[in-house]
Design an enzyme around this catalytic site. Structure first.
Site, PDB file in Angstrom:
ATOM      1  N   LYS A  13      -9.318   2.879  -2.757  1.00  0.00           N
ATOM      2  CA  LYS A  13      -9.787   2.273  -1.503  1.00  0.00           C
ATOM      3  C   LYS A  13     -11.192   2.777  -1.167  1.00  0.00           C
ATOM      4  CE  LYS A  13      -7.748   1.334   3.066  1.00  0.00           C
ATOM      5  NZ  LYS A  13      -6.551   1.636   3.895  1.00  0.00           N
TER       6      LYS A  13
ATOM      7  N   CYS B 172      -5.538  -3.104   2.327  1.00  0.00           N
ATOM      8  CA  CYS B 172      -5.347  -3.135   3.778  1.00  0.00           C
ATOM      9  C   CYS B 172      -6.639  -3.336   4.577  1.00  0.00           C
ATOM     10  CB  CYS B 172      -4.608  -1.875   4.211  1.00  0.00           C
ATOM     11  SG  CYS B 172      -3.796  -2.024   5.832  1.00  0.00           S
TER      12      CYS B 172
ATOM     13  N   GLU C 211       0.839  -1.195   0.000  1.00  0.00           N
ATOM     14  CA  GLU C 211       0.000   0.000   0.000  1.00  0.00           C
ATOM     15  C   GLU C 211       0.884   1.260   0.000  1.00  0.00           C
ATOM     16  OE1 GLU C 211      -3.621   1.915   2.746  1.00  0.00           O
ATOM     17  OE2 GLU C 211      -2.427   0.246   3.511  1.00  0.00           O
TER      18      GLU C 211
END
Length: 230
Positions: free
Chosen positions: A114, A146, A43
């Site tokens: 995201k 994540c 990430e």
């Protein structure tokens, strides 16, 4: 059954050093491209994951999908003839997104933003709005980032749309190793597909990247230090 050779780049990056961080990813792609079908990086690997810095300088560090960092990643993936997944800070329409790019060997680049932000990220990034698998020569990938591994519905949405491998670039901190392993394995086992958790190392991040199979069994796992897992 098709065998996919995977390389997971568990890197310790320098926060804010975009050129230097991209250099390291490009070097690794070139080094391992000849033996890999799919390379995954963590990430925000281009900027580093430091929310204080990103709050103050995020708009300066962010780049569009066709910006210089992604162009360099595309060139490296094309040269090495691999599919590459890497996190980056995306700028679009005045917003900043925690995103990842999937690059295929023909040079196409697809962004995923995201959608489920960790609460402290809400004042740093805008939320993405779209989930969807990405077809690549290494298989149909299901991108998550994540914290999104905490939501079974995200992975299931991707699997029902055809994802064969969940790819999860992450920045999981020290002390949360159990969640990285548990959730990566669970999301793959939930949907009977492979899962790759690629985490940052060093500077407060726990490493422990892993690859799990459709049974949720670990095929490969890294320690805490910077390493290349394959």
């Amino acid at each position: 059954m098709t065998i996919v050779d995977v390389v997971v780049l568990q890197l310790a990056v320098t926060t804010g050093d975009v050129d230097g961080n991209v250099d390291r990813v490009v070097h690794a792609v070139r080094e391992h491209g000849g033996t890999a079908d799919l390379v995954v990086a963590p990430e925000l690997v281009t900027t580093g994951y430091d929310l204080d810095l990103l709050r103050s300088k995020g708009k300066q560090l962010a780049e569009p999908l066709d910006g210089p960092s992604v162009r360099r990643l595309v060139a490296a993936a094309v040269e090495a003839e691999v599919t590459l997944v890497a996190g980056f800070l995306e700028a679009s329409d005045g917003q900043v997104y925690d995103a990842l790019v999937t690059v295929t060997p023909d040079g196409s680049a697809t962004s995923y933003r995201k959608t489920h932000l960790y609460p402290p990220e809400l004042d740093c990034f805008a939320s993405g709005t779209t989930l969807g698998p990405v077809a690549t020569p290494a298989g149909t990938l299901g991108p998550l980032i994540c914290f999104e591994h905490a939501f079974p519905e995200v992975a299931t949405t991707l699997a029902l749309a055809g994802a064969e491998i969940l790819v999860i670039p992450s920045a999981v901190p020290d002390g949360y190793e159990h969640l990285l392993a548990l959730r990566t394995r669970a999301r793959g086992q939930d949907n009977q597909i492979f899962a790759i958790g690629c985490n940052l190392a060093g500077n407060g991040f726990c490493g422990r990247s892993l690859v799990s199979d459709p049974r949720g069994e670990v095929l490969a796992e890294a320690g805490a230090e910077e390493t290349v897992l394959h």
